[in-house]
Design a protein around this motif. Sequence first.
Motif, PDB file in Angstrom:
ATOM      1  N   THR A 242      -4.659   5.151   0.608  1.00  0.00           N
ATOM      2  CA  THR A 242      -3.645   4.398   1.348  1.00  0.00           C
ATOM      3  C   THR A 242      -3.999   4.318   2.825  1.00  0.00           C
ATOM      4  O   THR A 242      -3.874   3.266   3.456  1.00  0.00           O
ATOM      5  CB  THR A 242      -2.260   5.051   1.165  1.00  0.00           C
ATOM      6  OG1 THR A 242      -1.964   5.129  -0.230  1.00  0.00           O
ATOM      7  CG2 THR A 242      -1.174   4.268   1.869  1.00  0.00           C
ATOM      8  N   ASN A 243      -4.464   5.432   3.392  1.00  0.00           N
ATOM      9  CA  ASN A 243      -4.845   5.442   4.807  1.00  0.00           C
ATOM     10  C   ASN A 243      -6.007   4.500   5.081  1.00  0.00           C
ATOM     11  O   ASN A 243      -6.022   3.788   6.090  1.00  0.00           O
ATOM     12  CB  ASN A 243      -5.185   6.874   5.242  1.00  0.00           C
ATOM     13  CG  ASN A 243      -5.352   6.990   6.724  1.00  0.00           C
ATOM     14  OD1 ASN A 243      -6.469   6.920   7.232  1.00  0.00           O
ATOM     15  ND2 ASN A 243      -4.247   7.159   7.430  1.00  0.00           N
TER      16      ASN A 243
ATOM     17  N   CYS B  22      -9.755  -2.075  -3.740  1.00  0.00           N
ATOM     18  CA  CYS B  22      -8.515  -2.232  -2.970  1.00  0.00           C
ATOM     19  C   CYS B  22      -8.826  -2.652  -1.535  1.00  0.00           C
ATOM     20  O   CYS B  22      -8.174  -3.542  -0.984  1.00  0.00           O
ATOM     21  CB  CYS B  22      -7.709  -0.936  -2.974  1.00  0.00           C
ATOM     22  SG  CYS B  22      -6.982  -0.567  -4.580  1.00  0.00           S
TER      23      CYS B  22
ATOM     24  N   LEU C 153       3.155  -1.051   4.253  1.00  0.00           N
ATOM     25  CA  LEU C 153       2.777   0.348   4.056  1.00  0.00           C
ATOM     26  C   LEU C 153       4.028   1.144   3.732  1.00  0.00           C
ATOM     27  O   LEU C 153       5.000   1.113   4.488  1.00  0.00           O
ATOM     28  CB  LEU C 153       2.130   0.887   5.338  1.00  0.00           C
ATOM     29  CG  LEU C 153       1.819   2.374   5.383  1.00  0.00           C
ATOM     30  CD1 LEU C 153       0.759   2.732   4.350  1.00  0.00           C
ATOM     31  CD2 LEU C 153       1.366   2.774   6.775  1.00  0.00           C
TER      32      LEU C 153
ATOM     33  N   SER D  49       0.830  -1.202   0.000  1.00  0.00           N
ATOM     34  CA  SER D  49       0.000   0.000   0.000  1.00  0.00           C
ATOM     35  C   SER D  49       0.864   1.251   0.000  1.00  0.00           C
ATOM     36  O   SER D  49       1.733   1.413   0.860  1.00  0.00           O
ATOM     37  CB  SER D  49      -0.899  -0.021   1.245  1.00  0.00           C
ATOM     38  OG  SER D  49      -1.689   1.132   1.312  1.00  0.00           O
ATOM     39  N   SER D  50       0.613   2.121  -0.969  1.00  0.00           N
ATOM     40  CA  SER D  50       1.309   3.405  -1.055  1.00  0.00           C
ATOM     41  C   SER D  50       0.720   4.170  -2.219  1.00  0.00           C
ATOM     42  O   SER D  50      -0.097   3.631  -2.972  1.00  0.00           O
ATOM     43  CB  SER D  50       2.812   3.198  -1.309  1.00  0.00           C
ATOM     44  OG  SER D  50       3.041   2.759  -2.634  1.00  0.00           O
ATOM     45  N   THR D  51       1.153   5.410  -2.381  1.00  0.00           N
ATOM     46  CA  THR D  51       0.850   6.091  -3.626  1.00  0.00           C
ATOM     47  C   THR D  51       1.671   5.383  -4.710  1.00  0.00           C
ATOM     48  O   THR D  51       2.728   4.828  -4.424  1.00  0.00           O
ATOM     49  CB  THR D  51       1.213   7.589  -3.537  1.00  0.00           C
ATOM     50  OG1 THR D  51       2.562   7.717  -3.077  1.00  0.00           O
ATOM     51  CG2 THR D  51       0.287   8.330  -2.582  1.00  0.00           C
ATOM     52  N   CYS D  52       1.171   5.376  -5.926  1.00  0.00           N
ATOM     53  CA  CYS D  52       1.785   4.527  -6.965  1.00  0.00           C
ATOM     54  C   CYS D  52       2.868   5.202  -7.789  1.00  0.00           C
ATOM     55  O   CYS D  52       3.983   4.694  -7.905  1.00  0.00           O
ATOM     56  CB  CYS D  52       0.700   4.002  -7.907  1.00  0.00           C
ATOM     57  SG  CYS D  52      -0.414   2.835  -7.117  1.00  0.00           S
TER      58      CYS D  52
ATOM     59  N   GLU E  90      -6.737   1.793   3.327  1.00  0.00           N
ATOM     60  CA  GLU E  90      -6.211   0.433   3.220  1.00  0.00           C
ATOM     61  C   GLU E  90      -5.526   0.034   4.523  1.00  0.00           C
ATOM     62  O   GLU E  90      -5.708  -1.088   5.022  1.00  0.00           O
ATOM     63  CB  GLU E  90      -5.221   0.339   2.052  1.00  0.00           C
ATOM     64  CG  GLU E  90      -5.857   0.497   0.693  1.00  0.00           C
ATOM     65  CD  GLU E  90      -4.854   0.706  -0.423  1.00  0.00           C
ATOM     66  OE1 GLU E  90      -5.277   0.637  -1.588  1.00  0.00           O
ATOM     67  OE2 GLU E  90      -3.657   0.957  -0.144  1.00  0.00           O
ATOM     68  N   TYR E  91      -4.737   0.951   5.078  1.00  0.00           N
ATOM     69  CA  TYR E  91      -4.049   0.729   6.352  1.00  0.00           C
ATOM     70  C   TYR E  91      -5.057   0.463   7.474  1.00  0.00           C
ATOM     71  O   TYR E  91      -4.896  -0.479   8.254  1.00  0.00           O
ATOM     72  CB  TYR E  91      -3.183   1.950   6.653  1.00  0.00           C
ATOM     73  CG  TYR E  91      -2.585   1.992   8.029  1.00  0.00           C
ATOM     74  CD1 TYR E  91      -1.557   1.128   8.385  1.00  0.00           C
ATOM     75  CD2 TYR E  91      -3.038   2.913   8.960  1.00  0.00           C
ATOM     76  CE1 TYR E  91      -1.001   1.184   9.639  1.00  0.00           C
ATOM     77  CE2 TYR E  91      -2.479   2.977  10.224  1.00  0.00           C
ATOM     78  CZ  TYR E  91      -1.458   2.102  10.564  1.00  0.00           C
ATOM     79  OH  TYR E  91      -0.915   2.159  11.823  1.00  0.00           O
TER      80      TYR E  91
ATOM     81  N   SER F 143      -6.881   9.470   2.788  1.00  0.00           N
ATOM     82  CA  SER F 143      -6.380   8.961   1.505  1.00  0.00           C
ATOM     83  C   SER F 143      -6.763   7.497   1.321  1.00  0.00           C
ATOM     84  O   SER F 143      -7.128   6.804   2.277  1.00  0.00           O
ATOM     85  CB  SER F 143      -4.858   9.108   1.446  1.00  0.00           C
ATOM     86  OG  SER F 143      -4.241   8.189   2.325  1.00  0.00           O
TER      87      SER F 143
ATOM     88  N   ARG G  50       8.101   0.347  -5.111  1.00  0.00           N
ATOM     89  CA  ARG G  50       7.084  -0.703  -5.238  1.00  0.00           C
ATOM     90  C   ARG G  50       7.589  -1.855  -6.120  1.00  0.00           C
ATOM     91  O   ARG G  50       7.373  -3.024  -5.801  1.00  0.00           O
ATOM     92  CB  ARG G  50       5.799  -0.109  -5.820  1.00  0.00           C
ATOM     93  CG  ARG G  50       5.102   0.845  -4.877  1.00  0.00           C
ATOM     94  CD  ARG G  50       3.960   1.576  -5.560  1.00  0.00           C
ATOM     95  NE  ARG G  50       2.909   0.688  -6.020  1.00  0.00           N
ATOM     96  CZ  ARG G  50       1.910   0.245  -5.265  1.00  0.00           C
ATOM     97  NH1 ARG G  50       1.841   0.602  -4.003  1.00  0.00           N
ATOM     98  NH2 ARG G  50       0.977  -0.550  -5.773  1.00  0.00           N
TER      99      ARG G  50
END
Length: 119
Positions: A83-84, A53, A65, A9-12, A86-87, A81, A19
């Motif tokens: 990502t947040n 996701c 993460l 999980s992160s910005t791509c 997903e976390y 976000s 990644r």
Amino acid sequence: MAIPRVFVSSTCYDLKYIRENLKYFIRNIGYEPVLSDDGAVFYDPNPHTHNSCLTEVPNCQLFVLIIGGRFGGEFNGKSTSITNEEYREAIKRKIPIFAIIEQSVYSDHFVYTSNKNNK
């Protein structure tokens, strides 16, 4: 025996090299990497793509993460976000989480916390 799946999980776009290296590492240790930009997430055409996701996170046994300098996209118009979210899903599901923080972000956080009370 099933192969452990690792959700990354992160910005791509800004972290694509990290990644990609992480995907290679995960494969080399015999696990299955799950990255949204790599075709590993099933995108249901009916709900928003962000939900796809979140639906994939519980199907994984580990969660990685990566925290970089960008906030990324907002999750379905919320102030958090993708990502947040997903976390948070990984926390909710009690999936073990490993965090990687980009050095520049860690340094900025140190400067901020050291000076937040300065006028």
